[in-house]
Write a protein that holds these residues in place. Structure first.
Motif, PDB file in Angstrom:
ATOM      1  N   GLN A 234       0.942  -1.475  -0.163  1.00 32.16           N
ATOM      2  CA  GLN A 234      -0.206  -0.039   0.030  1.00 32.16           C
ATOM      3  C   GLN A 234       1.147   0.912  -0.364  1.00 32.16           C
ATOM      4  OE1 GLN A 234      -2.829  -0.427   3.384  1.00 32.16           O
ATOM      5  NE2 GLN A 234      -3.407  -2.293   2.635  1.00 32.16           N
ATOM      6  N   ILE A 235       2.238   0.884   1.128  1.00 32.61           N
ATOM      7  CA  ILE A 235       3.085   2.492   0.474  1.00 32.61           C
ATOM      8  C   ILE A 235       3.884   2.525  -0.198  1.00 32.61           C
ATOM      9  CG2 ILE A 235       4.904   3.064   1.797  1.00 32.61           C
ATOM     10  CD1 ILE A 235       3.788   1.837   4.573  1.00 32.61           C
ATOM     11  N   PHE A 236       4.139   1.472  -0.883  1.00 32.39           N
ATOM     12  CA  PHE A 236       4.362   2.020  -2.177  1.00 32.39           C
ATOM     13  C   PHE A 236       3.822   2.200  -3.078  1.00 32.39           C
ATOM     14  CE2 PHE A 236       5.354   0.061  -6.755  1.00 32.39           C
ATOM     15  CZ  PHE A 236       6.952   0.904  -6.898  1.00 32.39           C
ATOM     16  N   PHE A 237       2.769   1.811  -3.857  1.00 31.06           N
ATOM     17  CA  PHE A 237       1.480   2.618  -4.636  1.00 31.06           C
ATOM     18  C   PHE A 237       1.109   3.103  -4.566  1.00 31.06           C
ATOM     19  CE2 PHE A 237       1.475  -2.443  -6.090  1.00 31.06           C
ATOM     20  CZ  PHE A 237       1.493  -2.076  -7.050  1.00 31.06           C
ATOM     21  N   ARG A 239       2.588   5.816  -3.278  1.00 33.91           N
ATOM     22  CA  ARG A 239       4.460   6.622  -3.637  1.00 33.91           C
ATOM     23  C   ARG A 239       4.641   7.219  -5.305  1.00 33.91           C
ATOM     24  NH1 ARG A 239       7.080   5.621   2.176  1.00 33.91           N
ATOM     25  NH2 ARG A 239       5.943   7.074   3.341  1.00 33.91           N
ATOM     26  N   VAL A 240       4.674   5.322  -5.448  1.00 28.47           N
ATOM     27  CA  VAL A 240       4.727   6.024  -7.285  1.00 28.47           C
ATOM     28  C   VAL A 240       4.655   6.499  -8.014  1.00 28.47           C
ATOM     29  CG1 VAL A 240       4.047   3.259  -7.573  1.00 28.47           C
ATOM     30  CG2 VAL A 240       6.368   4.016  -8.508  1.00 28.47           C
ATOM     31  N   GLN A 241       4.660   7.098  -9.128  1.00 29.09           N
ATOM     32  CA  GLN A 241       4.265   7.671  -9.865  1.00 29.09           C
ATOM     33  C   GLN A 241       4.761   6.382 -11.125  1.00 29.09           C
ATOM     34  OE1 GLN A 241       2.947  10.609 -10.198  1.00 29.09           O
ATOM     35  NE2 GLN A 241       2.920  10.682  -7.665  1.00 29.09           N
ATOM     36  N   LEU A 276      11.243   3.903  -2.183  1.00 24.50           N
ATOM     37  CA  LEU A 276       9.740   4.768  -1.814  1.00 24.50           C
ATOM     38  C   LEU A 276       9.493   4.015  -1.168  1.00 24.50           C
ATOM     39  CD1 LEU A 276       8.702   4.547  -5.970  1.00 24.50           C
ATOM     40  CD2 LEU A 276       8.594   6.362  -4.448  1.00 24.50           C
ATOM     41  N   ALA A 277       9.082   2.328  -0.248  1.00 26.76           N
ATOM     42  CA  ALA A 277       8.176   1.685   0.751  1.00 26.76           C
ATOM     43  C   ALA A 277       8.694   2.073   1.826  1.00 26.76           C
ATOM     44  CB  ALA A 277       8.411   0.444   0.907  1.00 26.76           C
TER      45      ALA A 277
END
Length: 692
Positions: A234-237, A239-241, A276-277
């Motif tokens: 959840q954190i990764f998605f 923040r990632v573009q 990112l994570a």
């Protein structure tokens, strides 16, 4: 395992699967996926407890189609629960869903639930047909992929992890394997083929510039497999573009693939993922997350050679130390190991030895009553006793494997290596070994601590294959509460089912209605006669009266499928019978087969039994149903006579089954006089239940 969302993405975009004509090749088959798919695709009953004959016919037709097309099948099955416990929460969630599915079916709603004896039927059929098979110590995915990788042949499964494994022969999802639409060669049968659609990693990578097969394990971990904690995903998605996609397939999945394609190596991509994570935190803080990702990616790195390739060419003695076998399992006697790996012993044996934990399969029953598995508890306690009390030296934690290096546990990716005997096991007390059972209580999944029970004079597991037959037979009959003289008039194939029926009559609560007993016996009669008619040399084949009786009963069961609501009383009682049958099969196999294993495909037809019981309750006579030939009536009478000869085997034969009482009171407390039929030492056989 399984990668979240990957199957949906691949099936929406047809660029990644190509049409193939499968013929004259090896085919590695995920056995667990196969029997699930074949049962649910053949339209067999799920509400009334199962229709195993229809399922067996489907299995036989499947392998006949492979043989016609010169396809050599090699079936690899899941074994016990993973000793590292990385999937245990997933298994619990599946068990909870199964309880809900069973309840929905009991109320007439649509749902899906695999009947209790499906795997036993499947394994028996494969052994009879001499289909090469191997039952793994735990989950089979890695061994399946390793075998197919070495042989360069395709894999048939339903597992989305195989979109990640780099297999030259490719991955064929079951829904795209059209074995029922086999094309028979016009010029010669040897030209026959099965139409299919096949996926390869190289084909996926060819559609995304810069994407390499080495990047796909990271894709799997980011999308979510058994190693990925949900919060990290959840954190990764968040923040990632991700790049914008062309609108094909799932935008998030395709965007992630495009994003990963920009990196020159998996290490570079992993560094960015961790950044990112973890939000740019210090490297010390990132180490746990990095370990999770590294372990998950390692699950897809295949060895140059497969242990199973040697097994299929040379048998059990060729298994090297690289096979994933916990030390406790490796320390078992050769006959028991061979029984496990060749599918002659159920995976429950592995779960008891390695984890001392058992997941009991949900059935369609009356959820207001105690679980149907309570009835078979005394049989399971003896199974646990044979494995743990009669084999304590081999079962003790930390015992080294012996011979061929099988004691080593391969801990792929460094996660869970060597943890099975400590963190995975739930019952490894030093003084009194016990087994934790997961079962239904009302509509909840609960766990119970069960003490094993070892009857006096029980044979040792270490030397079971050397014990005289009379010793092993008497042990089995003591547990199942039947004397040997009651079995003498019966066909060998019905002796164990009749032991089970007599045990069920004495132990089940509430006691079965007489019409339910009559239906069970009539079902056994029907199955035995159907089995005999498949043998051209059997005299029943040429008797039109027998055919008329079978047709009458078949029509009765068929009409049941077309209407009529479910009787929960009958369903619950028949679920108790099936639970006893499954436990007794395991006990018989663990005792080195003192009685012949019955052909499970012919034992039970839920729709027929429900229909017969309803007809009997409405006043139809047994004689009417069996009219036309004396053989069916004589067989039925011999079965009924055996039930009348049944009785307790003595005051110390078995523990009393207090399952229903302890579920009500909890923590193993018992009222005075709540001791069941058997007497035993104080403290033995107590079941402690705890909600999950």
């Amino acid at each position: 395992m399984g990668v979240h969302g990957l199957t949906t993405y691949m099936e929406k975009d047809r660029r990644f699967l190509v049409n193939v004509r499968l013929q004259a090749t090896r085919l590695v088959i995920d056995g667990s996926s196969l029997y699930y798919s074949l049962y649910f695709n053949c339209g067999a009953d799920q509400q009334c407890g199962g229709e195993y004959e229809a399922f067996a016919e489907q299995v036989q037709q499947f392998f006949t189609a492979l043989s016609t097309c010169k396809i050599q099948p090699f079936v690899v099955l899941d074994g016990g629960m993973d000793h590292s416990d990385k999937k245990f929460s997933t298994l619990q969630e599946r068990a909870k869903r199964s309880i809900k599915d069973a309840h929905s079916l009991s109320r007439g709603s649509h749902s899906s639930l695999l009947p209790l004896l499906t795997k036993a039927v499947f394994m028996q059929l494969l052994l009879e047909m001499a289909v090469p098979l191997f039952q793994c110590a735990a989950e089979a995915d890695f061994e399946i992929a390793s075998l197919a990788s070495q042989w360069g042949c395709p894999v048939l499964t339903n597992d989305s992890d195989f979109y990640i494994f780099p297999l030259r022969g490719g991955y064929i999802p079951f829904r795209y394997f059209q074995w029922g639409g086999m094309v028979v060669g016009k010029q010669a049968p040897s030209h026959s083929f099965i139409p299919a659609r096949c996926y390869t990693v190289d084909r996926l990578c060819s559609h995304f510039q810069g994407l390499t097969p080495q990047m796909l394990p990271l894709l799997a971990v980011i999308m979510g497999n058994d190693y990925t904690p949900p919060h990290i995903k959840q954190i990764f998605f968040s923040r990632v573009q991700l790049p914008r996609t062309g609108g094909r397939g799932n935008p998030e999945t395709e965007g992630l693939i495009l994003w990963l394609s920009r990196f020159s190596s998996p290490d570079e991509a992993l560094e960015e993922v961790l950044e990112l994570a973890e939000g740019g935190g210090k490297r010390q803080k990132r180490n746990p997350t990095q370990s999770v990702f590294s372990a998950g990616m390692q699950e897809y790195i295949l060895p140059p050679r497969s242990s199973l390739a040697q097994f299929f060419s040379g048998g059990l003695s060729t298994l090297p130390g690289s096979i994933a076998v916990p030390e406790i399992l490796a320390a078992q006697p050769q006959w028991l190991l061979q029984g496990i790996f060749t599918g002659r012993l159920p995976s429950l044996v592995q779960d008891v030895l390695v984890l001392r934990r058992v997941m009991l399969h949900a059935q369609v029953e009356n959820c207001r009553l105690p679980s149907s598995h309570c009835t078979s508890l005394p049989i399971r306690q003896v199974i646990y006793g044979l494995l743990l009390l009669g084999n304590q030296q081999a079962a003790a934690p930390g015992v080294r494997g012996r011979g061929r290096g099988m004691g080593r546990v391969r801990g792929r990716g460094g996660s869970g290596s060597g943890r099975g005997e400590q963190s995975g096991a739930e019952g490894h007390a030093q003084d009194t070994p016990c087994v934790v059972e997961y079962d239904r209580c009302d509509l909840n999944l609960t766990k119970s601590t069960v003490n094993p029970f070892l009857p006096s004079g029980a044979p040792q597991v270490q030397t079971m294959d050397q014990m005289p037959l009379p010793v092993r037979l008497q042990m089995l009959l003591r547990v199942l509460l039947l004397e040997e003289r009651a079995l003498a008039p019966l066909p060998p194939t019905l002796r164990l089912p009749m032991c089970v029926t007599c045990f069920w009559l004495q132990r089940s609560k509430p006691r079965p209605d007489p019409t339910i007993l009559q239906a069970v016996l009539l079902g056994l009669t029907f199955g035995e006669l159907c089995r005999r008619r498949t043998n051209p040399t059997d005299p029943t084949c040429s008797r039109p009266g027998v055919a008329a009786v079978l047709h009458r009963l078949y029509q009765l069961g068929h009409r049941r499928k077309e209407g009529r609501g479910l009787s929960l009383e009958v369903a619950h009682s028949l679920s108790q019978w099936q639970s006893c049958m499954k436990a007794a099969l395991c006990l018989n196999q663990l005792l080195w087969g003192p009685l012949p294993d019955p052909p499970c495909a012919w034992l039970f037809s839920g729709t027929l039994l429900h229909a017969v019981q309803a007809a009997l309750r409405e006043g139809v006579a047994i004689e009417t149903l069996l009219a036309g030939d004396p053989i069916p009536g004589l067989l039925y009478s011999s079965l009924m006579e055996a039930t009348q000869k049944s009785g307790d085997c003595g005051p110390t034969a078995l523990p009393g089954s207090s399952c229903s009482n302890t579920r009500k009171r909890g923590r193993g407390q018992r009222k005075q006089g709540d001791r069941g039929r058997g007497q035993m030492q104080r403290g033995r056989g107590v079941v402690r239940h705890m909600g999950i």
